[in-house]
Design a protein around this motif. Structure first.
Motif, PDB file in Angstrom:
ATOM      1  N   SER A 121       0.820  -1.215   0.000  1.00  0.00           N
ATOM      2  CA  SER A 121       0.000   0.000   0.000  1.00  0.00           C
ATOM      3  C   SER A 121       0.859   1.273   0.000  1.00  0.00           C
ATOM      4  CB  SER A 121      -0.930   0.005   1.212  1.00  0.00           C
ATOM      5  OG  SER A 121      -0.168   0.028   2.399  1.00  0.00           O
ATOM      6  N   ASN A 122       2.154   1.119   0.294  1.00  0.00           N
ATOM      7  CA  ASN A 122       3.067   2.264   0.250  1.00  0.00           C
ATOM      8  C   ASN A 122       3.433   2.668  -1.177  1.00  0.00           C
ATOM      9  OD1 ASN A 122       3.992   2.981   3.109  1.00  0.00           O
ATOM     10  ND2 ASN A 122       4.127   0.752   3.086  1.00  0.00           N
ATOM     11  N   ARG A 124       2.408   3.305  -5.261  1.00  0.00           N
ATOM     12  CA  ARG A 124       1.303   3.651  -6.160  1.00  0.00           C
ATOM     13  C   ARG A 124       1.048   2.519  -7.145  1.00  0.00           C
ATOM     14  NH1 ARG A 124       1.699   6.062 -10.697  1.00  0.00           N
ATOM     15  NH2 ARG A 124       3.913   6.382 -10.342  1.00  0.00           N
ATOM     16  N   ASP A 125       2.128   1.935  -7.672  1.00  0.00           N
ATOM     17  CA  ASP A 125       1.980   0.892  -8.686  1.00  0.00           C
ATOM     18  C   ASP A 125       3.134  -0.110  -8.532  1.00  0.00           C
ATOM     19  OD1 ASP A 125       1.698  -0.681 -10.915  1.00  0.00           O
ATOM     20  OD2 ASP A 125       1.836   0.952 -12.377  1.00  0.00           O
TER      21      ASP A 125
END
Ligand code: ZN
Length: 203
Positions: A121-122, A124-125
């Motif tokens: 979750s830290n 973006r992709d």
């Protein structure tokens, strides 16, 4: 637990070893005894004069799964890490020439460095992650997960058609170009985006 490793997942690395580009991912397993204990130095084994580093993005499986559809693969992991797939390249070459399994050259004690974990979750992709390996402070390998021939979700799906994935299993997703030899007194460190996830001293 098991360590499942993907070979030949970056085009530039396939070229540097003059391997054929595979139609399907190459898979091999390292035993759990190959994990280098945390904070421990890596000792070059006596049976090899050519230990190579291979920095790789790692995925930690969080629940049991078999025949995982690629579209659901993201539900099977939360944590991403970075590690080294140490390889006794001289031994591996001999084994490959004879068509024999690679295990001795990839699964020996200490051959798997596993760094710290970061919750996905830290990021973006996960398919746009930069990672690097530094040897004695100099960047020797540089990769981005966008360059994988098979992306993380495809790797999880493919692997799970052969091996039931269990909680705690770790997938090594393959190394980019720039693999090379280590010598006693070298100092390796690995970074994923801005996070330094491991350091290893070579003895
Ligand atoms: Zn590897």
């Amino acid at each position: 637990m098991k360590l499942i490793c993907i070979g030949r997942n970056y085009a530039a690395h396939i070229e540097e070893l003059k391997n054929e580009r595979p139609n399907e991912p190459v898979i091999f397993i390292k035993p759990d005894s190959s994990i280098l204990p945390k904070e421990q130095d890596f000792y070059i084994p006596e049976f090899s004069n050519e230990i190579h580093y291979e920095v790789e993005v790692l995925i930690k499986i969080k629940k049991v799964g078999k025949h995982i559809n690629k579209d659901f693969a993201h539900k099977y992991y939360d944590e991403i890490g970075l590690g080294i797939d140490f390889t006794a390249r001289d031994l591996q070459k001999k084994l490959k020439e004879k068509g024999l399994p690679w295990e001795k050259s990839k699964g020996f004690d200490g051959a798997a460095v596993i760094g710290k974990w970061i919750d996905k979750s830290n990021f973006r992709d996960v398919n746009q992650l930069n990672f690097s390996l530094f040897k004695n402070g100099e960047e020797v390998q540089k990769g981005n997960t966008s360059l994988m021939l098979w992306k993380i979700d495809e790797v999880i799906s493919y692997v799970s058609t052969f091996f039931t994935l269990k909680k705690g299993d770790i997938i090594f997703t393959g190394t980019p170009a720039g693999v090379g030899i280590i010598k006693a007194n070298d100092y390796l460190s690995g970074s994923l985006e801005e996070h330094e996830l491991f350091t290893v001293k070579i003895k």
